[in-house]
Write a protein that holds these residues in place. Structure first.
Motif, PDB file in Angstrom:
ATOM      1  N   LYS A  63     -12.879   3.904 -14.523  1.00 35.75           N
ATOM      2  CA  LYS A  63     -12.412   3.176 -14.086  1.00 35.75           C
ATOM      3  C   LYS A  63     -12.072   3.108 -12.288  1.00 35.75           C
ATOM      4  N   GLY A  64     -10.898   4.202 -12.332  1.00 37.20           N
ATOM      5  CA  GLY A  64     -10.217   4.777 -11.438  1.00 37.20           C
ATOM      6  C   GLY A  64     -10.979   5.078 -10.140  1.00 37.20           C
ATOM      7  N   ARG A  65     -12.449   4.988 -10.432  1.00 33.11           N
ATOM      8  CA  ARG A  65     -13.185   5.499  -8.975  1.00 33.11           C
ATOM      9  C   ARG A  65     -13.554   4.493  -8.104  1.00 33.11           C
ATOM     10  N   ASP A  66     -13.902   2.940  -9.080  1.00 31.59           N
ATOM     11  CA  ASP A  66     -14.377   1.479  -8.451  1.00 31.59           C
ATOM     12  C   ASP A  66     -13.581   1.136  -7.584  1.00 31.59           C
ATOM     13  N   VAL A  67     -12.068   1.946  -8.409  1.00 21.67           N
ATOM     14  CA  VAL A  67     -11.081   0.655  -7.479  1.00 21.67           C
ATOM     15  C   VAL A  67     -10.918  -0.068  -6.289  1.00 21.67           C
ATOM     16  N   TRP A  68     -11.390   1.393  -5.320  1.00 22.98           N
ATOM     17  CA  TRP A  68     -10.786   1.192  -3.704  1.00 22.98           C
ATOM     18  C   TRP A  68     -12.214   0.161  -3.614  1.00 22.98           C
ATOM     19  N   HIS A  69     -13.625  -0.353  -3.916  1.00 20.44           N
ATOM     20  CA  HIS A  69     -14.483  -1.811  -3.415  1.00 20.44           C
ATOM     21  C   HIS A  69     -14.402  -2.408  -5.220  1.00 20.44           C
ATOM     22  N   ASP A  70     -13.549  -2.494  -5.366  1.00 19.62           N
ATOM     23  CA  ASP A  70     -13.629  -3.787  -7.062  1.00 19.62           C
ATOM     24  C   ASP A  70     -12.181  -4.479  -6.967  1.00 19.62           C
ATOM     25  N   THR A  71     -10.793  -4.183  -5.743  1.00 19.25           N
ATOM     26  CA  THR A  71      -9.864  -4.381  -6.109  1.00 19.25           C
ATOM     27  C   THR A  71      -9.558  -5.062  -4.466  1.00 19.25           C
ATOM     28  N   PRO A  72      -8.805  -6.240  -4.581  1.00 16.24           N
ATOM     29  CA  PRO A  72      -8.743  -6.841  -2.741  1.00 16.24           C
ATOM     30  C   PRO A  72      -7.733  -5.721  -2.040  1.00 16.24           C
ATOM     31  N   VAL A  73      -7.659  -5.647  -1.026  1.00 23.68           N
ATOM     32  CA  VAL A  73      -6.865  -4.729   0.024  1.00 23.68           C
ATOM     33  C   VAL A  73      -5.202  -5.051  -0.163  1.00 23.68           C
ATOM     34  N   ASP A  74      -5.660  -6.854  -0.503  1.00 25.82           N
ATOM     35  CA  ASP A  74      -3.404  -6.861  -0.415  1.00 25.82           C
ATOM     36  C   ASP A  74      -2.847  -6.732  -1.777  1.00 25.82           C
ATOM     37  N   THR A  75      -3.800  -5.919  -2.458  1.00 20.83           N
ATOM     38  CA  THR A  75      -3.535  -5.842  -4.072  1.00 20.83           C
ATOM     39  C   THR A  75      -2.988  -4.524  -3.748  1.00 20.83           C
ATOM     40  N   LEU A  76      -4.194  -3.826  -2.968  1.00 18.53           N
ATOM     41  CA  LEU A  76      -3.979  -2.138  -3.020  1.00 18.53           C
ATOM     42  C   LEU A  76      -3.082  -1.712  -1.617  1.00 18.53           C
ATOM     43  N   PHE A  77      -2.502  -2.855  -0.779  1.00 16.97           N
ATOM     44  CA  PHE A  77      -1.705  -2.629   0.152  1.00 16.97           C
ATOM     45  C   PHE A  77      -1.389  -4.156   0.608  1.00 16.97           C
ATOM     46  N   PRO A  78       0.267  -4.619  -0.360  1.00 14.77           N
ATOM     47  CA  PRO A  78       0.220  -5.886  -0.097  1.00 14.77           C
ATOM     48  C   PRO A  78       0.683  -5.754   1.041  1.00 14.77           C
ATOM     49  N   ARG A  79       1.462  -7.061   1.837  1.00 15.61           N
ATOM     50  CA  ARG A  79       1.486  -7.647   2.842  1.00 15.61           C
ATOM     51  C   ARG A  79       3.199  -7.343   2.794  1.00 15.61           C
ATOM     52  N   THR A  80       3.911  -7.291   2.057  1.00 14.63           N
ATOM     53  CA  THR A  80       5.128  -6.824   2.595  1.00 14.63           C
ATOM     54  C   THR A  80       5.210  -6.343   0.636  1.00 14.63           C
ATOM     55  N   VAL A  81       6.189  -5.365   1.104  1.00 19.75           N
ATOM     56  CA  VAL A  81       6.609  -4.611   0.172  1.00 19.75           C
ATOM     57  C   VAL A  81       8.758  -4.760  -0.015  1.00 19.75           C
ATOM     58  N   LYS A  82       8.871  -5.045  -1.362  1.00 14.26           N
ATOM     59  CA  LYS A  82      10.416  -4.936  -1.515  1.00 14.26           C
ATOM     60  C   LYS A  82      10.518  -3.699  -1.868  1.00 14.26           C
ATOM     61  N   GLY A  83      11.814  -2.508  -2.001  1.00 13.91           N
ATOM     62  CA  GLY A  83      12.476  -1.622  -2.226  1.00 13.91           C
ATOM     63  C   GLY A  83      13.602  -2.233  -2.743  1.00 13.91           C
ATOM     64  N   LEU A  84      13.992  -2.589  -3.315  1.00 13.00           N
ATOM     65  CA  LEU A  84      15.519  -2.977  -3.801  1.00 13.00           C
ATOM     66  C   LEU A  84      16.009  -1.382  -4.353  1.00 13.00           C
ATOM     67  N   GLY A  85      17.203  -0.698  -3.458  1.00  9.13           N
ATOM     68  CA  GLY A  85      18.269  -0.081  -3.453  1.00  9.13           C
ATOM     69  C   GLY A  85      17.038   1.487  -3.474  1.00  9.13           C
ATOM     70  N   SER A  86      16.423   1.011  -2.348  1.00  7.87           N
ATOM     71  CA  SER A  86      15.415   2.158  -1.883  1.00  7.87           C
ATOM     72  C   SER A  86      15.642   3.386  -0.856  1.00  7.87           C
ATOM     73  N   GLY A  87      16.895   2.641  -0.421  1.00  2.53           N
ATOM     74  CA  GLY A  87      16.751   2.866   1.022  1.00  2.53           C
ATOM     75  C   GLY A  87      17.812   4.027   0.976  1.00  2.53           C
ATOM     76  N   PRO A  88      18.877   4.892   1.859  1.00  2.01           N
ATOM     77  CA  PRO A  88      20.279   5.497   1.972  1.00  2.01           C
ATOM     78  C   PRO A  88      21.036   4.849   1.268  1.00  2.01           C
ATOM     79  N   GLY A  89      21.661   5.599   0.528  1.00  2.00           N
ATOM     80  CA  GLY A  89      22.798   5.077  -0.178  1.00  2.00           C
ATOM     81  C   GLY A  89      22.419   3.691  -1.176  1.00  2.00           C
ATOM     82  N   GLY A  90      21.823   3.736  -1.798  1.00  2.00           N
ATOM     83  CA  GLY A  90      20.964   2.286  -2.486  1.00  2.00           C
ATOM     84  C   GLY A  90      20.754   0.442  -1.423  1.00  2.00           C
ATOM     85  N   ALA A  91      20.390   1.463  -0.632  1.00  2.00           N
ATOM     86  CA  ALA A  91      20.422  -0.143   0.593  1.00  2.00           C
ATOM     87  C   ALA A  91      19.109  -0.076   0.268  1.00  2.00           C
TER      88      ALA A  91
END
Length: 432
Positions: free
Chosen positions: A223-251
């Motif tokens: 199934k992973g071979r068909d993900v690129w054309h079966d999945t919306p672009v906003d699902t694979l590459f979201p418009r906004t991504v939040k990284g909690l504590g993922s910056g330097p020093g846990g920012a």
């Protein structure tokens, strides 16, 4: 006083019919009752002849014999005495027309000893009492001829409630109103929604294994071979991504998508050395997108290449990257996607500061990320993301957070691809 001889023929008088059980309020007149209007007049009763002087009990003095008064009810008829002659029957009823032919032989005409009024019983059929008895059918019906039989009593009916009044309360009942168009539309939408939800649940149940087990590794890889054309672009590459504590020093970090490249092949998408290294896996499609951080000072390009290789070939390529440290070589860095008119417009080869390349083994995919400054500054010593995120590192990519940006966005895109392929537990790859 009268003698018994005067009532010698009284035993032949028929009984008077009994009075009907009930009478109408007003008897119809002759003009209204067709059966009464055709009655014939009753002939007057002839006078009684005098008894002969030789008869027993006759009065001594000669003269007219007084007629005794007629009793209210005639006595019960007694059988004639033994040897007494019976009264002859007339050849026709009184008032009927005489026969035209010769007289038939029959009994002689009545003599003086046989009164005319009591010659025969049929003479009473023209009386008012006879017709009164027959008119009982007109009053009560044929089924009520028997004297003393009680009239049928109709079954009492329960009164019906008046329209608009409730039972037992007397209050006006609410009028019936047909449901409006809005009610019908809402009901139809509700039924349709329940049907859609039920269909989706049934479909998910049917696609799962009967025992409820997770899909096999072979099914996930296929199934992973068909993900690129079966999945919306906003699902694979979201418009906004939040990284909690993922910056330097846990920012906390936040990235916003600013550009998405059209899906293309892999020709010209890599430097020649990296393209040669990934060639054994083959290329089906390449997807790319570029993000910017909240300060708009860092730009990051993430990409996912769908390969043609099977699970064994992908495992061999991953082993090669790990054993020979191909992921740390600066000549094997991926290229950024510099979209015109965006903050990444000046993001080129010289501006690359940190990167990561991951060869997946459970999916036919290669995920990568590369980061740099948005102002176009160059880096002479770029650093791999896995090395830049280690605690205590003082390099420019580590202190600016460019290593964290590349690593965390690559982790997010890798997780989205696994989720789209149906992999329940993402497998973390070792640093390449």
């Amino acid at each position: 006083m009268s003698t018994d001889a005067e009532f010698a023929d009284a035993q032949r008088v028929p009984p008077i019919p009994p009075q009907p059980p009930r009478r109408p309020a007003a008897a119809p007149g002759p003009a209204d009752d067709p059966q009464t209007a055709v009655l014939r007049r009753v002939p007057p009763e002839p006078p009684m002849p005098p008894l002969p002087p030789s008869a027993p009990g006759a009065p001594a003095a000669a003269g007219p014999h007084p007629v005794p008064p007629r009793p209210a009810a005639p006595p019960r008829a007694q059988p004639p005495a033994a040897g007494a002659p019976l009264a002859p029957r007339p050849d026709r009823a009184p008032g009927s027309p005489a026969p035209t032919g010769p007289a038939a032989a029959g009994p002689a005409a009545p003599g003086p000893s046989q009164p005319t009024a009591f010659r025969d019983t049929p003479a009473f059929r023209d009386t008012a009492a006879f017709h009164l008895a027959r008119s009982q059918d007109l009053w009560s019906g044929p089924g009520e001829r028997s004297a003393g039989r009680p009239s049928p009593v109709p079954w009492p009916r329960s009164p019906l409630p008046r329209q608009g009044v409730g039972h037992g309360t007397g209050a006006p009942a609410a009028p019936f109103r047909r449901p409006g168009a809005r009610v019908l539309t809402a009901a139809a939408c509700l039924i349709l929604g329940i049907g859609l939800i039920g269909g989706a649940a049934a479909g998910s149940w049917l696609t799962e294994d009967a025992s409820g087990a997770a899909p096999t590794a072979e099914a996930v890889f296929s199934k992973g071979r068909d993900v690129w054309h079966d999945t919306p672009v906003d699902t694979l590459f979201p418009r906004t991504v939040k990284g909690l504590g993922s910056g330097p020093g846990g920012a906390d970090r936040t990235w916003t998508r600013i550009a998405v490249a059209p899906d293309t092949g892999c020709t010209g998408a890599y430097d020649p050395k990296l393209a040669a290294t990934l060639a054994p896996a083959g290329c089906v499609r390449l997807l790319r997108a570029t993000y910017v951080d909240a300060t708009r000072s860092a730009v990051i390009t993430v990409g996912a290449q769908t390969t043609k290789a099977g699970p064994s070939a992908m495992t061999a390529l991953n082993t090669r990257f790990s054993s020979k440290n191909l992921g740390t070589r600066t000549d094997l860095m991926p290229l950024p996607y510099a979209a015109k008119g965006t903050a990444a417009e000046d993001f080129g080869r010289a501006q690359r500061a940190s990167w990561t390349v991951r060869v997946l083994t459970d999916l036919p995919a290669v995920v990568y990320a590369v980061s740099g400054f948005a102002d176009g500054r160059t880096f002479t010593e770029p650093q791999p993301a896995e090395a830049a995120v280690r605690p205590g590192t003082t390099t420019a990519p580590a202190e600016s957070g460019l290593g964290h940006d590349a690593k965390d966005l690559a982790d997010r895109i890798e997780a989205d691809f696994r989720k789209a392929a149906g992999s329940p537990t993402p497998t973390r790859q070792a640093p390449s």
